[in-house]
Design an enzyme around this catalytic site. Structure first.
Site, PDB file in Angstrom:
ATOM      1  N   ALA A  68     -19.210   0.867  -2.337  1.00 58.95           N
ATOM      2  CA  ALA A  68     -18.448   1.799  -1.489  1.00 58.95           C
ATOM      3  C   ALA A  68     -17.993   1.125  -0.201  1.00 58.95           C
ATOM      4  CB  ALA A  68     -19.281   3.050  -1.170  1.00 58.95           C
ATOM      5  N   GLU A 121     -16.193   9.998   1.689  1.00 68.04           N
ATOM      6  CA  GLU A 121     -17.022   9.258   0.734  1.00 68.04           C
ATOM      7  C   GLU A 121     -18.158   8.551   1.454  1.00 68.04           C
ATOM      8  OE1 GLU A 121     -16.810   5.163  -1.933  1.00 68.04           O
ATOM      9  OE2 GLU A 121     -14.958   6.032  -1.145  1.00 68.04           O
ATOM     10  N   SER A 168       0.815  -1.217   0.000  1.00 67.58           N
ATOM     11  CA  SER A 168       0.000   0.000   0.000  1.00 67.58           C
ATOM     12  C   SER A 168       0.849   1.267   0.000  1.00 67.58           C
ATOM     13  CB  SER A 168      -0.932   0.008   1.217  1.00 67.58           C
ATOM     14  OG  SER A 168      -0.188   0.038   2.419  1.00 67.58           O
TER      15      SER A 168
END
Length: 397
Positions: A376, A255, A205
């Site tokens: 999501a 988000e 990552s």
């Protein structure tokens, strides 16, 4: 006298042409059970919500069933959303945005979802996952180049996973992307995208970089986006090289918050339709809504929606104060999604057999609600995040 930002005053003039009586061949909602006082909206926030609701009722609601049936997104909606400024709610007026906060963005998501869950989800992907990320992390040159057109209604979409197979290799003057991305909202018609690729795969990552991709760059894109030697210039790196995971993760909390407005709107749409239906539908000489068992369903749906809305709104207000809580952003969409599914199922039951057939909107609303349980981030991931936040809290105490 309302105290509005200059950006909103400018946009309000554009909204007036939408705020006229609605004439369609389809039956629109006759009532709304949304309680502004209980929701705690200011006069300005109520005006903003009403403007979006009027637009959605005029432009989206009459077409929602056909959009669902044909699976074709109405491309003209983007420019209309752009005319209202809704594609840049949280963006500075310097780039054409409204200079408002995440509470307003969540309100917009809620009201658009009341009319069409699918259009609202595409709206959320564009306005939050792409536009807001460029506004938060882009260079001044990138903001000047991309934001005005994106806010005006040119579509885009951000990818949102770190376990991607897309790879970017350094070349002279930029990067070459190869690989693919699945389940990309707005992918087929996007003109500008924010994508994440592995620039140092061995670092996991910590080896991911965000890029701004233009449709004119060499490469091909479909609903599954395929990058075949897609060359991206150095100036299109968003943020820093190998820091893309930070760009991505920093936007995930916001988000989840903004998208939590979607289940709120869907639950409200289901309840409004059902409560009106049960007072029109008569059995044994009286509206079925007056039967005690139906009264219980009405009470349960109404309180569930308001409890869900209170949590989402509280988290949104905290984010606007700069108090972003990962566990609560995850909790807001977790809870609003579960309650939206429950309300949609109960509303479908209120309609009896009519709730099951496609002549009525309940099936569409239920499907759109269920999407938030897997889109999501899944409900399971949200629960894991909340639990892990408490694990970390007690580990450090």
């Amino acid at each position: 006298m309302l105290t509005l930002t200059s950006g909103w005053l400018i946009t309000a003039r554009n909204l007036r042409r939408y705020l006229r009586p609605i004439v369609t061949n389809q039956r629109s909602r006759q009532i709304s059970t949304y309680n502004v006082d209980i929701a705690g909206l200011t006069e300005e926030q109520a005006e903003f919500r009403n403007a979006v609701a009027e637009f959605a009722e005029r432009e989206l609601a009459p077409r929602a069933a056909q959009i669902d049936k044909s699976n074709n997104f109405p491309s003209d909606i983007w420019e209309k959303l752009g005319d209202m400024g809704l594609l840049g709610v949280t963006v500075s007026s310097k780039y054409g945005g409204l200079d408002l906060g995440y509470f307003h963005h969540t309100l917009a998501m809620e009201e658009l979802s009341r009319a069409s869950g699918s259009v609202a989800l595409s709206y959320g992907a564009h306005s939050n996952l792409c536009v807001n990320q460029i506004h938060r992390h882009g260079t001044e040159a990138q903001k000047q180049k991309y934001l005005p057109d994106l806010i005006a209604g040119k579509k885009s979409r951000q990818s949102d996973v770190v376990s991607m197979s897309l790879r970017a290799d350094k070349i002279d003057g930029g990067w070459k992307l190869n690989g693919n991305k699945f389940w990309i909202t707005n992918g087929p018609t996007a003109s500008t995208l924010v994508v994440y690729a592995k620039t140092a795969p061995e670092r996991g990552s910590k080896g991911i970089t965000a890029f701004i991709i233009e449709k004119t760059f060499k490469g091909s894109d479909t609903c599954e986006l395929v990058f075949d030697n897609c060359e991206v210039p150095e100036e299109n790196v968003l943020g820093q090289v190998n820091k893309g995971a930070g760009v991505l993760m920093s936007g995930l909390d916001l988000e989840r918050l903004v998208l939590s407005g979607g289940p709120l709107g869907l639950a409200q749409a289901a309840f409004d339709y059902a409560v009106e239906y049960v007072h029109d539908r008569k059995q044994f000489g009286q509206p079925v809504g007056t039967f005690q068992l139906m009264q219980g369903k009405i009470a349960d749906m109404y309180t569930s929606i308001n409890a869900s809305r209170a949590y989402v709104y509280a988290v949104a207000r905290a984010c606007d104060r700069g108090q972003i809580s990962r566990r609560d952003c995850a909790g807001a969409i977790l809870y609003s999604t579960e309650k939206a599914i429950e309300v949609a199922l109960e509303a479908m039951q209120c309609l009896g057999g009519n709730g099951y057939i496609n002549d009525y909107p309940m099936g569409r609303i239920l499907r759109d609600s269920r999407l938030y349980a897997v889109g999501a981030g899944t409900q399971e991931i949200r629960r894991m995040l909340i639990g892990r936040e408490f694990n970390e809290q007690f580990k450090s105490s």
